[in-house]
Design a protein around this motif. Sequence first.
Motif, mmCIF file in Angstrom:
data_model
loop_
_atom_site.group_PDB
_atom_site.id
_atom_site.type_symbol
_atom_site.label_atom_id
_atom_site.label_comp_id
_atom_site.label_asym_id
_atom_site.label_seq_id
_atom_site.Cartn_x
_atom_site.Cartn_y
_atom_site.Cartn_z
ATOM 1 N N MET A 174 33.033 28.764 48.207
ATOM 2 C CA MET A 174 33.537 28.959 46.879
ATOM 3 C C MET A 174 33.165 30.538 46.254
ATOM 4 O O MET A 174 32.113 30.912 46.361
ATOM 5 N N LYS A 175 34.167 31.206 45.890
ATOM 6 C CA LYS A 175 33.893 32.713 45.234
ATOM 7 C C LYS A 175 33.666 32.382 43.931
ATOM 8 O O LYS A 175 34.083 31.854 43.159
ATOM 9 N N ALA A 176 32.626 33.562 43.453
ATOM 10 C CA ALA A 176 32.231 33.402 42.058
ATOM 11 C C ALA A 176 33.254 34.242 41.508
ATOM 12 O O ALA A 176 33.743 35.102 41.867
ATOM 13 N N THR A 177 33.794 33.665 40.308
ATOM 14 C CA THR A 177 35.085 34.403 39.610
ATOM 15 C C THR A 177 34.685 34.998 38.375
ATOM 16 O O THR A 177 35.319 36.270 37.989
ATOM 17 N N PRO A 188 29.310 36.928 38.042
ATOM 18 C CA PRO A 188 29.664 38.285 38.534
ATOM 19 C C PRO A 188 29.120 39.303 37.097
ATOM 20 O O PRO A 188 28.620 40.085 37.343
ATOM 21 N N ALA A 189 29.523 38.694 36.126
ATOM 22 C CA ALA A 189 29.432 39.314 34.818
ATOM 23 C C ALA A 189 28.067 39.273 34.486
ATOM 24 O O ALA A 189 27.273 40.451 34.034
ATOM 25 N N LEU A 190 27.092 38.044 34.584
ATOM 26 C CA LEU A 190 25.778 38.197 34.453
ATOM 27 C C LEU A 190 24.935 39.001 35.434
ATOM 28 O O LEU A 190 23.944 39.891 34.972
ATOM 29 N N GLY A 249 27.437 47.030 39.122
ATOM 30 C CA GLY A 249 27.962 47.250 40.071
ATOM 31 C C GLY A 249 27.826 45.951 40.886
ATOM 32 O O GLY A 249 28.653 45.634 42.180
ATOM 33 N N LEU A 250 26.791 45.222 40.696
ATOM 34 C CA LEU A 250 26.693 43.984 41.543
ATOM 35 C C LEU A 250 27.609 42.812 41.449
ATOM 36 O O LEU A 250 27.873 42.348 42.400
ATOM 37 N N GLY A 251 28.103 42.707 40.197
ATOM 38 C CA GLY A 251 29.141 41.747 40.148
ATOM 39 C C GLY A 251 30.587 42.013 40.666
ATOM 40 O O GLY A 251 31.182 41.425 41.299
ATOM 41 N N ASP A 284 34.621 44.239 33.423
ATOM 42 C CA ASP A 284 35.441 44.528 34.695
ATOM 43 C C ASP A 284 34.893 43.178 35.646
ATOM 44 O O ASP A 284 35.692 42.751 36.267
ATOM 45 N N ALA A 285 33.455 43.347 35.731
ATOM 46 C CA ALA A 285 33.239 42.061 36.520
ATOM 47 C C ALA A 285 33.598 40.674 35.917
ATOM 48 O O ALA A 285 33.687 39.938 36.727
ATOM 49 N N TYR A 286 33.795 40.707 34.731
ATOM 50 C CA TYR A 286 33.981 39.364 34.158
ATOM 51 C C TYR A 286 35.675 39.043 34.432
ATOM 52 O O TYR A 286 36.018 38.015 34.759
#
Length: 66
Positions: free
Chosen positions: A1-4, A8-10, A17-19, A60-62
């Motif tokens: 399951m991918k984090a969506t 990633p925002a956290l 860039g980590l998200g 963007d990560a969110y």
Amino acid sequence: MKATYGVPALFSFFIPGLGQLIKGHILKAFLIWAVGGVVGFLLAWTLVVPFLIWAWNVYDAYNSQA
């Protein structure tokens, strides 16, 4: 399951860039590190531009598609 969204925002909230990296956007993560680092170094005295780059990174990560 991918984090969506939230995870990633956290992560990007604390490490820009980590998200994007978690979502598999390797080039985008590298560009955030490179451009953000250079711009942050050159414009750290303004505090506005680095903050805007950081805020866009979290947004963007969110919102980017996994």
